[in-house]
Write an enzyme that holds these catalytic residues in place. Structure first.
Site, mmCIF file in Angstrom:
data_model
loop_
_atom_site.group_PDB
_atom_site.id
_atom_site.type_symbol
_atom_site.label_atom_id
_atom_site.label_comp_id
_atom_site.label_asym_id
_atom_site.label_seq_id
_atom_site.Cartn_x
_atom_site.Cartn_y
_atom_site.Cartn_z
ATOM 1 N N LYS A 45 11.418 14.326 46.194
ATOM 2 C CA LYS A 45 10.552 15.069 45.971
ATOM 3 C C LYS A 45 9.304 15.447 46.850
ATOM 4 O O LYS A 45 8.491 16.382 46.435
ATOM 5 C CB LYS A 45 9.915 14.468 44.393
ATOM 6 C CG LYS A 45 10.746 14.178 43.508
ATOM 7 C CD LYS A 45 10.423 13.611 42.256
ATOM 8 C CE LYS A 45 11.306 12.787 41.342
ATOM 9 N NZ LYS A 45 10.704 12.131 40.217
ATOM 10 N N GLY A 46 8.928 14.450 47.386
ATOM 11 C CA GLY A 46 7.704 14.466 48.425
ATOM 12 C C GLY A 46 7.440 15.562 48.978
ATOM 13 O O GLY A 46 6.259 16.039 49.249
ATOM 14 N N GLU A 101 9.959 17.729 55.432
ATOM 15 C CA GLU A 101 9.883 16.464 54.893
ATOM 16 C C GLU A 101 8.144 16.254 54.698
ATOM 17 O O GLU A 101 7.362 16.780 55.403
ATOM 18 C CB GLU A 101 10.128 15.082 55.919
ATOM 19 C CG GLU A 101 11.677 14.639 55.549
ATOM 20 C CD GLU A 101 11.270 13.707 54.437
ATOM 21 O OE1 GLU A 101 10.451 13.741 53.732
ATOM 22 O OE2 GLU A 101 12.336 12.746 54.443
ATOM 23 N N ASP A 102 7.862 15.098 53.973
ATOM 24 C CA ASP A 102 6.539 14.745 53.570
ATOM 25 C C ASP A 102 6.206 13.943 54.734
ATOM 26 O O ASP A 102 4.992 14.171 55.281
ATOM 27 C CB ASP A 102 6.301 14.485 52.075
ATOM 28 C CG ASP A 102 7.286 13.310 52.070
ATOM 29 O OD1 ASP A 102 8.263 12.808 52.624
ATOM 30 O OD2 ASP A 102 7.275 12.524 50.771
ATOM 31 N N ASP A 105 8.708 7.675 58.179
ATOM 32 C CA ASP A 105 7.906 6.251 58.352
ATOM 33 C C ASP A 105 8.906 5.621 59.366
ATOM 34 O O ASP A 105 8.885 5.624 60.607
ATOM 35 C CB ASP A 105 7.800 5.927 57.062
ATOM 36 C CG ASP A 105 7.311 4.557 56.752
ATOM 37 O OD1 ASP A 105 6.157 4.291 57.664
ATOM 38 O OD2 ASP A 105 7.385 3.807 55.845
ATOM 39 N N LYS A 133 4.244 8.468 60.777
ATOM 40 C CA LYS A 133 3.790 6.968 61.242
ATOM 41 C C LYS A 133 4.401 6.474 62.604
ATOM 42 O O LYS A 133 5.268 5.822 62.363
ATOM 43 C CB LYS A 133 3.813 6.047 60.173
ATOM 44 C CG LYS A 133 3.051 6.438 59.191
ATOM 45 C CD LYS A 133 3.230 5.423 58.114
ATOM 46 C CE LYS A 133 2.827 5.660 56.457
ATOM 47 N NZ LYS A 133 3.280 4.874 55.582
ATOM 48 N N PHE A 154 -0.270 2.820 53.662
ATOM 49 C CA PHE A 154 0.447 3.890 52.678
ATOM 50 C C PHE A 154 -0.567 4.811 52.167
ATOM 51 O O PHE A 154 -1.666 4.387 51.943
ATOM 52 C CB PHE A 154 0.882 2.777 51.551
ATOM 53 C CG PHE A 154 1.737 3.722 50.542
ATOM 54 C CD1 PHE A 154 3.119 3.717 50.985
ATOM 55 C CD2 PHE A 154 1.317 4.166 49.371
ATOM 56 C CE1 PHE A 154 3.967 4.389 49.987
ATOM 57 C CE2 PHE A 154 2.156 4.886 48.414
ATOM 58 C CZ PHE A 154 3.449 4.894 48.789
ATOM 59 N N VAL A 155 -0.122 6.048 52.078
ATOM 60 C CA VAL A 155 -0.836 7.161 51.715
ATOM 61 C C VAL A 155 -0.356 8.006 50.623
ATOM 62 O O VAL A 155 0.820 7.837 50.227
ATOM 63 C CB VAL A 155 -1.198 7.996 53.080
ATOM 64 C CG1 VAL A 155 -1.966 7.534 54.100
ATOM 65 C CG2 VAL A 155 0.238 8.654 53.813
ATOM 66 N N ASP A 161 3.564 10.368 46.684
ATOM 67 C CA ASP A 161 3.240 9.848 45.530
ATOM 68 C C ASP A 161 2.960 7.934 45.692
ATOM 69 O O ASP A 161 3.604 7.286 46.527
ATOM 70 C CB ASP A 161 4.216 9.894 44.620
ATOM 71 C CG ASP A 161 5.899 8.790 44.685
ATOM 72 O OD1 ASP A 161 6.236 8.879 45.838
ATOM 73 O OD2 ASP A 161 6.127 8.132 43.811
ATOM 74 N N ARG A 167 0.989 12.897 43.358
ATOM 75 C CA ARG A 167 1.446 14.053 44.074
ATOM 76 C C ARG A 167 0.362 15.433 44.087
ATOM 77 O O ARG A 167 0.634 16.078 45.054
ATOM 78 C CB ARG A 167 2.784 14.436 43.790
ATOM 79 C CG ARG A 167 3.767 13.191 43.626
ATOM 80 C CD ARG A 167 5.072 13.891 43.552
ATOM 81 N NE ARG A 167 6.141 12.943 43.165
ATOM 82 C CZ ARG A 167 6.765 12.217 43.884
ATOM 83 N NH1 ARG A 167 6.791 12.483 45.199
ATOM 84 N NH2 ARG A 167 7.816 11.231 43.699
HETATM 85 P P1 IMP Z 1 11.466 6.152 55.859
HETATM 86 O O1 IMP Z 1 12.926 6.254 55.748
HETATM 87 O O2 IMP Z 1 11.029 4.810 56.016
HETATM 88 O O3 IMP Z 1 11.223 7.098 57.349
HETATM 89 O O4 IMP Z 1 10.584 6.746 54.760
HETATM 90 C C1 IMP Z 1 10.493 7.829 54.250
HETATM 91 C C2 IMP Z 1 10.198 8.175 53.000
HETATM 92 O O5 IMP Z 1 9.523 7.131 52.311
HETATM 93 C C3 IMP Z 1 9.319 9.213 52.856
HETATM 94 O O6 IMP Z 1 10.137 10.416 52.431
HETATM 95 C C4 IMP Z 1 8.413 8.942 51.360
HETATM 96 O O7 IMP Z 1 9.376 9.155 50.348
HETATM 97 C C5 IMP Z 1 8.488 7.502 51.510
HETATM 98 N N1 IMP Z 1 7.039 6.989 52.330
HETATM 99 C C6 IMP Z 1 7.039 6.353 53.400
HETATM 100 N N2 IMP Z 1 5.733 6.267 53.830
HETATM 101 C C7 IMP Z 1 5.063 6.704 52.651
HETATM 102 C C8 IMP Z 1 3.719 6.540 52.370
HETATM 103 O O8 IMP Z 1 2.768 6.353 52.907
HETATM 104 N N3 IMP Z 1 3.464 7.000 51.159
HETATM 105 C C9 IMP Z 1 4.213 7.801 50.323
HETATM 106 N N4 IMP Z 1 5.578 7.641 50.394
HETATM 107 C C10 IMP Z 1 6.033 7.136 51.789
HETATM 108 MG MG MG Z 2 10.032 12.005 51.140
#
Ligand code: IMP
Ligand code: MG
Length: 181
Positions: A45-46, A101-102, A105, A133, A154-155, A161, A167
């Protein structure tokens, strides 16, 4: 003041800065994808708030589609084991695809998505993320378009969210520690 900002410790990226950067990305994408009718794939959803502003910043013909994924993990950490909850409506073979993508990470979610979409043989496959990040990255990744690189932490806001809240905030913020506990 927005009622939900009571839970926000500080604003990391202001509404004005987000809007200016989205406009820049829109102009850049409009130039890069001129005449190629790209398909913007929003990761729910992000990504929905970013997509809504980004698509209106484009001056070129383009389509939008949506994927919903859920990554197994706890509230603030993704495991990289991804389940597709909603797939694209249409075939993307031969199409120029841009994933919206939002935040990236660890990079595990986007890596899974890229692998999944590449098999369908799009003409091109690129990533546009509002936030990244880099210090958290666990997989090697080339990101084509990045709104902002941010430090570890965490943001929330602008689509992001914590436990499905925040959101709708128009800025990117950091929550007060007591919200987590
Ligand atoms: P990744 O697989 O670790 O890159 O994580 C990606 C997903 O984790 C993002 O699409 C978000 O949904 C969630 N996420 C990662 N960091 C944050 C954050 O700081 N705030 C909110 N959601 C996050
Ligand atoms: Mg996401």
């Amino acid at each position: 003041m927005h009622p939900m900002t009571h839970d926000v410790a500080r604003v990391l990226i202001s509404e004005g800065d987000v809007q200016r950067r989205v406009a820049e990305l829109g102009a850049q994408l409009s130039a890069d994808y001129q005449d190629s009718n790209p398909l913007l794939v929003c990761v729910l959803k992000g990504g929905y708030v970013f997509l809504a502003d980004l698509t209106r910043a484009l001056t070129i013909r383009h389509g939008v589609d949506f994927m919903a994924v859920s990554s197994y993990g706890n509230a603030t950490e993704s495991s990289g084991v991804v389940r597709i909850l909603k797939d694209l409506d249409r075939d993307i073979t031969g199409r120029h695809v841009l994933i919206v993508e939002d935040i990236i990470d660890t990079g595990r979610t986007i890596t899974y998505l890229m692998d999944n979409l590449r098999v369908r043989q799009p003409a091109s496959l690129r990533i546009c993320t509002l936030l990244s990040k880099p210090s958290r990255r666990e997989v090697d990744l080339d990101i084509d378009y990045i709104g902002f690189e941010i430090p570890n932490g965490f943001v929330i806001g602008y689509g992001l969210d914590y436990a499905e809240n925040y959101r709708n905030l128009p800025f990117i913020g950091v929550l007060k520690p007591e919200v987590y506990s």
